[in-house]
Design a protein around this motif. Structure first.
Motif, PDB file in Angstrom:
ATOM      1  N   SER A 261       1.339  -1.389  -0.238  1.00  0.00           N
ATOM      2  CA  SER A 261       0.167  -0.011  -0.061  1.00  0.00           C
ATOM      3  C   SER A 261       0.644   1.285   0.442  1.00  0.00           C
ATOM      4  O   SER A 261       1.541   1.515   0.686  1.00  0.00           O
ATOM      5  N   GLY A 262       0.152   2.292  -1.142  1.00  0.00           N
ATOM      6  CA  GLY A 262       1.304   3.771  -0.794  1.00  0.00           C
ATOM      7  C   GLY A 262       2.250   3.651  -2.012  1.00  0.00           C
ATOM      8  O   GLY A 262       2.358   5.126  -2.500  1.00  0.00           O
ATOM      9  N   GLN A 263       2.434   2.701  -2.413  1.00  0.00           N
ATOM     10  CA  GLN A 263       3.442   2.504  -3.792  1.00  0.00           C
ATOM     11  C   GLN A 263       2.554   2.964  -4.962  1.00  0.00           C
ATOM     12  O   GLN A 263       0.937   2.988  -5.069  1.00  0.00           O
ATOM     13  N   VAL A 264       3.343   3.689  -5.755  1.00  0.00           N
ATOM     14  CA  VAL A 264       3.081   4.857  -6.820  1.00  0.00           C
ATOM     15  C   VAL A 264       2.987   3.823  -8.586  1.00  0.00           C
ATOM     16  O   VAL A 264       3.666   3.454  -8.565  1.00  0.00           O
ATOM     17  N   GLY A 265       1.787   3.642  -9.116  1.00  0.00           N
ATOM     18  CA  GLY A 265       1.925   3.673 -10.527  1.00  0.00           C
ATOM     19  C   GLY A 265       1.624   4.342 -11.350  1.00  0.00           C
ATOM     20  O   GLY A 265       0.037   5.269 -11.231  1.00  0.00           O
ATOM     21  N   GLN A 266       1.559   3.940 -12.277  1.00  0.00           N
ATOM     22  CA  GLN A 266       1.296   3.833 -13.658  1.00  0.00           C
ATOM     23  C   GLN A 266      -0.495   3.215 -14.287  1.00  0.00           C
ATOM     24  O   GLN A 266       0.276   2.489 -15.075  1.00  0.00           O
ATOM     25  N   ALA A 267      -1.536   3.471 -14.397  1.00  0.00           N
ATOM     26  CA  ALA A 267      -2.332   2.588 -15.487  1.00  0.00           C
ATOM     27  C   ALA A 267      -2.415   3.909 -16.960  1.00  0.00           C
ATOM     28  O   ALA A 267      -1.849   4.238 -17.127  1.00  0.00           O
ATOM     29  N   GLN A 268      -2.743   2.446 -17.701  1.00  0.00           N
ATOM     30  CA  GLN A 268      -3.188   2.694 -19.316  1.00  0.00           C
ATOM     31  C   GLN A 268      -4.304   2.457 -19.042  1.00  0.00           C
ATOM     32  O   GLN A 268      -4.300   0.372 -19.695  1.00  0.00           O
ATOM     33  N   ILE A 269      -5.726   2.945 -19.699  1.00  0.00           N
ATOM     34  CA  ILE A 269      -7.088   2.210 -18.884  1.00  0.00           C
ATOM     35  C   ILE A 269      -6.911   2.576 -20.613  1.00  0.00           C
ATOM     36  O   ILE A 269      -7.528   3.236 -21.205  1.00  0.00           O
ATOM     37  N   THR A 270      -7.913   1.720 -21.319  1.00  0.00           N
ATOM     38  CA  THR A 270      -8.464   1.334 -22.214  1.00  0.00           C
ATOM     39  C   THR A 270      -9.960   2.134 -22.566  1.00  0.00           C
ATOM     40  O   THR A 270     -10.822   2.026 -21.707  1.00  0.00           O
ATOM     41  N   ALA A 271     -10.409   2.713 -23.181  1.00  0.00           N
ATOM     42  CA  ALA A 271     -11.570   3.865 -23.162  1.00  0.00           C
ATOM     43  C   ALA A 271     -11.941   4.061 -24.957  1.00  0.00           C
ATOM     44  O   ALA A 271     -11.493   3.230 -25.470  1.00  0.00           O
ATOM     45  N   ALA A 272     -13.114   4.027 -24.785  1.00  0.00           N
ATOM     46  CA  ALA A 272     -13.582   4.338 -26.050  1.00  0.00           C
ATOM     47  C   ALA A 272     -13.288   5.861 -26.487  1.00  0.00           C
ATOM     48  O   ALA A 272     -12.185   6.434 -26.452  1.00  0.00           O
ATOM     49  N   PRO A 273     -13.280   5.975 -28.315  1.00  0.00           N
ATOM     50  CA  PRO A 273     -12.793   6.941 -28.714  1.00  0.00           C
ATOM     51  C   PRO A 273     -13.929   8.184 -28.612  1.00  0.00           C
ATOM     52  O   PRO A 273     -14.165   8.151 -28.246  1.00  0.00           O
ATOM     53  N   PRO A 274     -12.512   9.482 -28.404  1.00  0.00           N
ATOM     54  CA  PRO A 274     -13.345  10.309 -28.447  1.00  0.00           C
ATOM     55  C   PRO A 274     -13.747  10.753 -29.336  1.00  0.00           C
ATOM     56  O   PRO A 274     -13.651  10.394 -30.254  1.00  0.00           O
ATOM     57  N   ALA A 275     -15.288  11.490 -29.244  1.00  0.00           N
ATOM     58  CA  ALA A 275     -15.982  12.347 -29.979  1.00  0.00           C
ATOM     59  C   ALA A 275     -15.788  13.322 -31.151  1.00  0.00           C
ATOM     60  O   ALA A 275     -14.534  13.573 -30.475  1.00  0.00           O
ATOM     61  N   THR A 276     -15.561  12.845 -32.131  1.00  0.00           N
ATOM     62  CA  THR A 276     -15.000  13.153 -33.684  1.00  0.00           C
ATOM     63  C   THR A 276     -16.090  14.397 -33.379  1.00  0.00           C
ATOM     64  O   THR A 276     -17.598  15.220 -33.163  1.00  0.00           O
ATOM     65  N   ALA A 277     -15.571  16.164 -33.985  1.00  0.00           N
ATOM     66  CA  ALA A 277     -16.171  16.808 -34.281  1.00  0.00           C
ATOM     67  C   ALA A 277     -17.455  16.737 -34.952  1.00  0.00           C
ATOM     68  O   ALA A 277     -18.495  17.765 -35.023  1.00  0.00           O
ATOM     69  N   ASP A 278     -17.535  15.919 -36.481  1.00  0.00           N
ATOM     70  CA  ASP A 278     -19.286  15.918 -36.597  1.00  0.00           C
ATOM     71  C   ASP A 278     -19.957  14.860 -36.190  1.00  0.00           C
ATOM     72  O   ASP A 278     -20.976  14.782 -36.876  1.00  0.00           O
ATOM     73  N   GLY A 279     -19.229  14.210 -35.134  1.00  0.00           N
ATOM     74  CA  GLY A 279     -20.152  13.781 -34.363  1.00  0.00           C
ATOM     75  C   GLY A 279     -19.984  12.062 -34.682  1.00  0.00           C
ATOM     76  O   GLY A 279     -21.250  11.491 -33.867  1.00  0.00           O
TER      77      GLY A 279
END
Length: 279
Positions: A261-279
């Protein structure tokens, strides 16, 4: 002379006409003009990005057990015994700390005296009410005071048990906030214990605009303690942190040696692509 001049002018005119006709022939006179070329098809430009840049969110946070308990007394008192320190392994039910029992007993005696007084007050005023000397409101107030005194005494009767602090489960002591001989107040943290049976999680703050792209159960890769471990999102905060514009995301990671507990970690989270300008 004039006749000769007229002939010369006539010859020059014919020569000029012939030359003009030759120029027209050289330029394709008499041939069909080439057809106009069709305009090129319309092409829509689009930015090309790597797929990983679109679907991975990187965040850094602290490692912890999913279940960590901050133990505190319910009553005030002086700590007479504190048997653990940071890093100690404890078993379920093990006594962690104790308060001076004399102070607890004094509180119980005070609650008993208040209860006896409330009973006497009600009995006296009830007799006066029966004779018409006090109002019904006075009797109602006395009954309310008696009920409060009974509740206080019942709580004080349990104070003897509350003077002992025990581990709720097997685990590891993460922090000790007080020392023996110190006066503590109700609710003041004495020790923090991590439940050994709970998994490790990485809690990371994610910008609220990115958090909307993360779904519960999403996969993640966590780098901590010089190792890369698989994980999954088990909790997404319901509100943005005040003034920070971030949402807390909790990632459960696979068990591995060397995690603390207390250790620092870095995560790469899989997410949905950001919405484009034209929706």
């Amino acid at each position: 002379m004039q006749g000769r001049d007229g002939q010369l002018r006539h010859i020059v005119k014919l020569t000029a006409i012939a030359g003009f006709a030759w120029v027209l022939a050289a330029c394709g006179g008499g041939a069909e003009a080439p057809a106009a070329q069709a305009p090129p098809p319309a092409v829509e430009a689009a930015a090309v990005r790597a797929a990983s840049a679109e679907t991975l969110i990187t965040a850094t946070g602290a490692l912890a057990r999913q279940r960590e308990a901050q133990l505190a007394f319910r009553v005030p008192g002086v700590i007479t015994s504190l048997t653990v320190d940071e890093g100690d392994v404890v078993r379920a039910g093990q006594v962690i700390a104790q308060l001076d029992p004399t102070a607890v007993e004094a509180g119980r005696q005070q609650a008993k005296a208040a209860l006896d007084r409330a009973r006497r007050d009600l009995e006296r005023d009830q007799a006066l009410f029966d004779k018409g000397f006090v109002s019904r409101q006075r009797i109602d107030d006395r009954r309310t005071a008696l009920e409060a005194a009974e509740a206080a005494y019942a709580a004080a009767a349990f104070d003897r048990r509350w003077a002992t602090l025990s581990a709720p489960s097997a685990g590891v002591v993460l922090a000790r906030a007080v020392a023996a001989g110190q006066v503590v107040q109700p609710g003041q943290t004495v020790v923090t214990i991590a439940d050994a049976g709970s998994p490790f999680v990485l809690r990371v703050p994610v910008p609220d605009r990115q958090a909307t792209r993360i779904a519960q159960g999403a996969s993640a890769q966590v780098e901590v303690a010089d190792q890369t471990l698989p994980g999954r999102v088990i909790l997404i905060g319901g509100a943005s942190a005040a003034g920070a514009g971030t949402v807390d995301v909790e990632i459960e990671i696979a068990a591995a040696p060397g995690l603390r507990s207390g250790q620092v970690g870095q995560a790469q989270i899989t997410a949905a692509p950001p919405a484009t300008a034209d929706g």
